[in-house]
Design a protein around this motif. Structure first.
Motif, PDB file in Angstrom:
ATOM      1  N   VAL A  66      39.923  61.770  54.257  1.00  0.00           N
ATOM      2  CA  VAL A  66      38.642  61.810  53.555  1.00  0.00           C
ATOM      3  C   VAL A  66      38.303  63.259  53.243  1.00  0.00           C
ATOM      4  CG1 VAL A  66      36.155  61.360  53.708  1.00  0.00           C
ATOM      5  CG2 VAL A  66      37.767  59.714  54.658  1.00  0.00           C
ATOM      6  N   GLY A  67      37.943  63.487  51.989  1.00  0.00           N
ATOM      7  CA  GLY A  67      37.475  64.810  51.576  1.00  0.00           C
ATOM      8  C   GLY A  67      35.996  64.741  51.270  1.00  0.00           C
ATOM      9  N   TYR A  68      35.357  65.885  51.402  1.00  0.00           N
ATOM     10  CA  TYR A  68      33.939  65.978  51.058  1.00  0.00           C
ATOM     11  C   TYR A  68      33.751  67.032  49.987  1.00  0.00           C
ATOM     12  CZ  TYR A  68      32.436  62.773  54.622  1.00  0.00           C
ATOM     13  OH  TYR A  68      32.238  61.627  55.349  1.00  0.00           O
ATOM     14  N   TRP A  69      32.960  66.665  48.987  1.00  0.00           N
ATOM     15  CA  TRP A  69      32.597  67.552  47.883  1.00  0.00           C
ATOM     16  C   TRP A  69      31.091  67.739  47.934  1.00  0.00           C
ATOM     17  CZ3 TRP A  69      37.185  65.424  48.049  1.00  0.00           C
ATOM     18  CH2 TRP A  69      38.251  65.990  47.343  1.00  0.00           C
ATOM     19  N   GLN A  70      30.636  68.933  47.586  1.00  0.00           N
ATOM     20  CA  GLN A  70      29.216  69.255  47.674  1.00  0.00           C
ATOM     21  C   GLN A  70      28.751  69.986  46.418  1.00  0.00           C
ATOM     22  OE1 GLN A  70      28.347  72.134  50.727  1.00  0.00           O
ATOM     23  NE2 GLN A  70      26.153  71.930  50.496  1.00  0.00           N
ATOM     24  N   VAL A  71      27.512  69.741  46.042  1.00  0.00           N
ATOM     25  CA  VAL A  71      26.849  70.513  44.991  1.00  0.00           C
ATOM     26  C   VAL A  71      25.459  70.874  45.504  1.00  0.00           C
ATOM     27  CG1 VAL A  71      25.927  68.500  43.740  1.00  0.00           C
ATOM     28  CG2 VAL A  71      26.298  70.649  42.526  1.00  0.00           C
ATOM     29  N   LEU A  72      25.074  72.127  45.280  1.00  0.00           N
ATOM     30  CA  LEU A  72      23.704  72.524  45.584  1.00  0.00           C
ATOM     31  C   LEU A  72      22.855  72.142  44.392  1.00  0.00           C
ATOM     32  CD1 LEU A  72      24.253  75.958  47.323  1.00  0.00           C
ATOM     33  CD2 LEU A  72      23.921  73.712  48.358  1.00  0.00           C
ATOM     34  N   LEU A  73      21.777  71.458  44.641  1.00  0.00           N
ATOM     35  CA  LEU A  73      20.952  70.928  43.569  1.00  0.00           C
ATOM     36  C   LEU A  73      20.120  72.006  42.905  1.00  0.00           C
ATOM     37  CD1 LEU A  73      20.031  67.638  45.378  1.00  0.00           C
ATOM     38  CD2 LEU A  73      21.621  67.916  43.468  1.00  0.00           C
ATOM     39  N   THR A  74      20.173  73.210  43.439  1.00  0.00           N
ATOM     40  CA  THR A  74      19.499  74.338  42.809  1.00  0.00           C
ATOM     41  C   THR A  74      20.402  74.983  41.760  1.00  0.00           C
ATOM     42  OG1 THR A  74      20.289  75.728  44.622  1.00  0.00           O
ATOM     43  CG2 THR A  74      18.059  74.854  44.792  1.00  0.00           C
ATOM     44  N   ASP A  75      21.700  74.583  41.725  1.00  0.00           N
ATOM     45  CA  ASP A  75      22.622  75.109  40.728  1.00  0.00           C
ATOM     46  C   ASP A  75      22.265  74.536  39.356  1.00  0.00           C
ATOM     47  OD1 ASP A  75      23.949  76.445  42.728  1.00  0.00           O
ATOM     48  OD2 ASP A  75      25.632  75.033  42.823  1.00  0.00           O
ATOM     49  N   PRO A  76      22.525  75.296  38.291  1.00  0.00           N
ATOM     50  CA  PRO A  76      22.226  74.783  36.952  1.00  0.00           C
ATOM     51  C   PRO A  76      23.087  73.569  36.602  1.00  0.00           C
ATOM     52  CG  PRO A  76      23.202  76.985  36.845  1.00  0.00           C
ATOM     53  CD  PRO A  76      23.088  76.615  38.296  1.00  0.00           C
ATOM     54  N   CYS A 106      30.953  67.042  37.628  1.00  0.00           N
ATOM     55  CA  CYS A 106      29.509  67.056  37.871  1.00  0.00           C
ATOM     56  C   CYS A 106      29.075  68.252  38.713  1.00  0.00           C
ATOM     57  CB  CYS A 106      29.083  65.744  38.524  1.00  0.00           C
ATOM     58  SG  CYS A 106      29.253  64.329  37.405  1.00  0.00           S
ATOM     59  N   GLY A 107      29.973  69.216  38.901  1.00  0.00           N
ATOM     60  CA  GLY A 107      29.599  70.449  39.573  1.00  0.00           C
ATOM     61  C   GLY A 107      29.863  70.504  41.059  1.00  0.00           C
ATOM     62  N   PHE A 108      30.435  69.453  41.618  1.00  0.00           N
ATOM     63  CA  PHE A 108      30.748  69.449  43.050  1.00  0.00           C
ATOM     64  C   PHE A 108      31.987  70.311  43.297  1.00  0.00           C
ATOM     65  CE2 PHE A 108      28.184  65.728  42.621  1.00  0.00           C
ATOM     66  CZ  PHE A 108      27.717  65.357  43.870  1.00  0.00           C
ATOM     67  N   GLU A 109      32.057  70.900  44.496  1.00  0.00           N
ATOM     68  CA  GLU A 109      33.268  71.593  44.905  1.00  0.00           C
ATOM     69  C   GLU A 109      33.685  71.078  46.280  1.00  0.00           C
ATOM     70  OE1 GLU A 109      32.708  75.806  45.257  1.00  0.00           O
ATOM     71  OE2 GLU A 109      30.849  75.587  46.362  1.00  0.00           O
ATOM     72  N   TRP A 123      21.971  62.187  54.517  1.00  0.00           N
ATOM     73  CA  TRP A 123      23.252  62.750  54.943  1.00  0.00           C
ATOM     74  C   TRP A 123      23.429  62.543  56.440  1.00  0.00           C
ATOM     75  CZ3 TRP A 123      27.993  63.778  54.471  1.00  0.00           C
ATOM     76  CH2 TRP A 123      28.645  64.727  55.257  1.00  0.00           C
ATOM     77  N   LYS A 124      22.471  62.943  57.210  1.00  0.00           N
ATOM     78  CA  LYS A 124      22.466  62.751  58.664  1.00  0.00           C
ATOM     79  C   LYS A 124      21.036  62.428  59.074  1.00  0.00           C
ATOM     80  CE  LYS A 124      26.744  64.175  59.592  1.00  0.00           C
ATOM     81  NZ  LYS A 124      27.755  63.384  60.223  1.00  0.00           N
ATOM     82  N   SER A 125      20.857  61.919  60.273  1.00  0.00           N
ATOM     83  CA  SER A 125      19.521  61.500  60.695  1.00  0.00           C
ATOM     84  C   SER A 125      18.679  62.626  61.274  1.00  0.00           C
ATOM     85  CB  SER A 125      19.631  60.363  61.718  1.00  0.00           C
ATOM     86  OG  SER A 125      20.325  60.813  62.871  1.00  0.00           O
ATOM     87  N   LEU A 182      13.195  65.456  43.139  1.00  0.00           N
ATOM     88  CA  LEU A 182      12.598  65.203  44.451  1.00  0.00           C
ATOM     89  C   LEU A 182      12.576  66.462  45.318  1.00  0.00           C
ATOM     90  CD1 LEU A 182      14.211  61.733  45.287  1.00  0.00           C
ATOM     91  CD2 LEU A 182      11.825  62.200  44.655  1.00  0.00           C
ATOM     92  N   GLY A 183      13.135  67.549  44.790  1.00  0.00           N
ATOM     93  CA  GLY A 183      13.148  68.798  45.538  1.00  0.00           C
ATOM     94  C   GLY A 183      14.218  68.864  46.614  1.00  0.00           C
ATOM     95  N   LEU A 184      15.227  68.007  46.511  1.00  0.00           N
ATOM     96  CA  LEU A 184      16.310  68.034  47.495  1.00  0.00           C
ATOM     97  C   LEU A 184      17.227  69.218  47.220  1.00  0.00           C
ATOM     98  CD1 LEU A 184      16.809  64.211  47.568  1.00  0.00           C
ATOM     99  CD2 LEU A 184      15.909  65.627  49.417  1.00  0.00           C
ATOM    100  N   HIS A 185      17.979  69.625  48.223  1.00  0.00           N
ATOM    101  CA  HIS A 185      18.749  70.868  48.128  1.00  0.00           C
ATOM    102  C   HIS A 185      20.251  70.669  47.933  1.00  0.00           C
ATOM    103  CE1 HIS A 185      19.580  75.096  48.622  1.00  0.00           C
ATOM    104  NE2 HIS A 185      20.483  74.800  49.533  1.00  0.00           N
ATOM    105  N   ALA A 186      20.859  69.716  48.651  1.00  0.00           N
ATOM    106  CA  ALA A 186      22.313  69.557  48.598  1.00  0.00           C
ATOM    107  C   ALA A 186      22.687  68.085  48.490  1.00  0.00           C
ATOM    108  CB  ALA A 186      22.965  70.162  49.841  1.00  0.00           C
ATOM    109  N   ALA A 187      23.723  67.829  47.682  1.00  0.00           N
ATOM    110  CA  ALA A 187      24.277  66.479  47.551  1.00  0.00           C
ATOM    111  C   ALA A 187      25.735  66.541  47.971  1.00  0.00           C
ATOM    112  CB  ALA A 187      24.154  65.976  46.117  1.00  0.00           C
TER     113      ALA A 187
END
Length: 172
Positions: free
Chosen positions: A160-170, A139-142, A76-78, A116-121
């Motif tokens: 440009v819009g950004y959508w996010q999903v927390l990978l801890t969500d079911p 796919c669960g993004f908001e 996402w960022k460096s 992989l244990g990542l948190h946010a996409a």
């Protein structure tokens, strides 16, 4: 629900570059979906696949030996504090839209990222793009952000819009 017969999702390899380039260059040259403006070469794509695959998944959807689409994640960022967040990308061959392959690819990508244990996409979408918005939301993004006129392509300003999903969500 769509049934997929003989559809395989597998890891991409640099040898897939020509088919991936054929899909992606269409979007570069014909749409504002990507902000790249010049077609890329097979070698450049092979390098991208190799680089991304060292750290994150890059997968392809294959039917009857033909790549129909691909998905991958990148940093996402460096900065170190962002290490558990990724940006996601999905592209389908323009001729296969509407079959549910985008959702199939995205769900597999998100599952691999969870593994992989990542948190946010985070997915960025050039707007308007109803199909991509629907895909992300299925796919669960908001939606979490909207930037006005931050891109310029084909003589037009593009939001440009950004959508996010927390990978801890079911998973749905």
């Amino acid at each position: 629900m769509l049934e997929f017969v003989n559809v395989e999702i597998r890891n991409a390899s640099p040898s897939d570059a020509p088919e991936i380039v054929a899909i992606y260059n269409h979007f570069i040259l014909e749409t504002v979906i990507t902000f790249e403006e010049a077609a890329i070469s097979d070698d450049e794509m092979a390098g991208r696949i190799s680089e991304v695959s060292e750290k994150f998944p890059w997968i392809v959807c294959v039917e009857a030996g033909r790549i129909l689409g691909y998905a991958y994640a990148s940093s996402w960022k460096s900065r170190c504090a962002y290490r558990n967040s990724v940006e996601t990308t999905v592209y389908l061959d323009a001729n296969v839209a509407g079959r549910g392959l985008g959702k199939l690819l995205y769900q597999e990508l998100l599952n691999r990222l969870r593994g992989l244990g990542l948190h946010a996409a985070i997915g960025g979408i050039a707007l308007p793009n109803e199909a991509s918005v629907r895909l992300h939301e299925k796919c669960g993004f908001e939606k979490v952000a909207h930037f006005k006129e931050v891109g310029f392509k084909f003589g037009n300003w593009i939001d440009v819009g950004y959508w996010q999903v927390l990978l801890t969500d079911p998973i749905d």
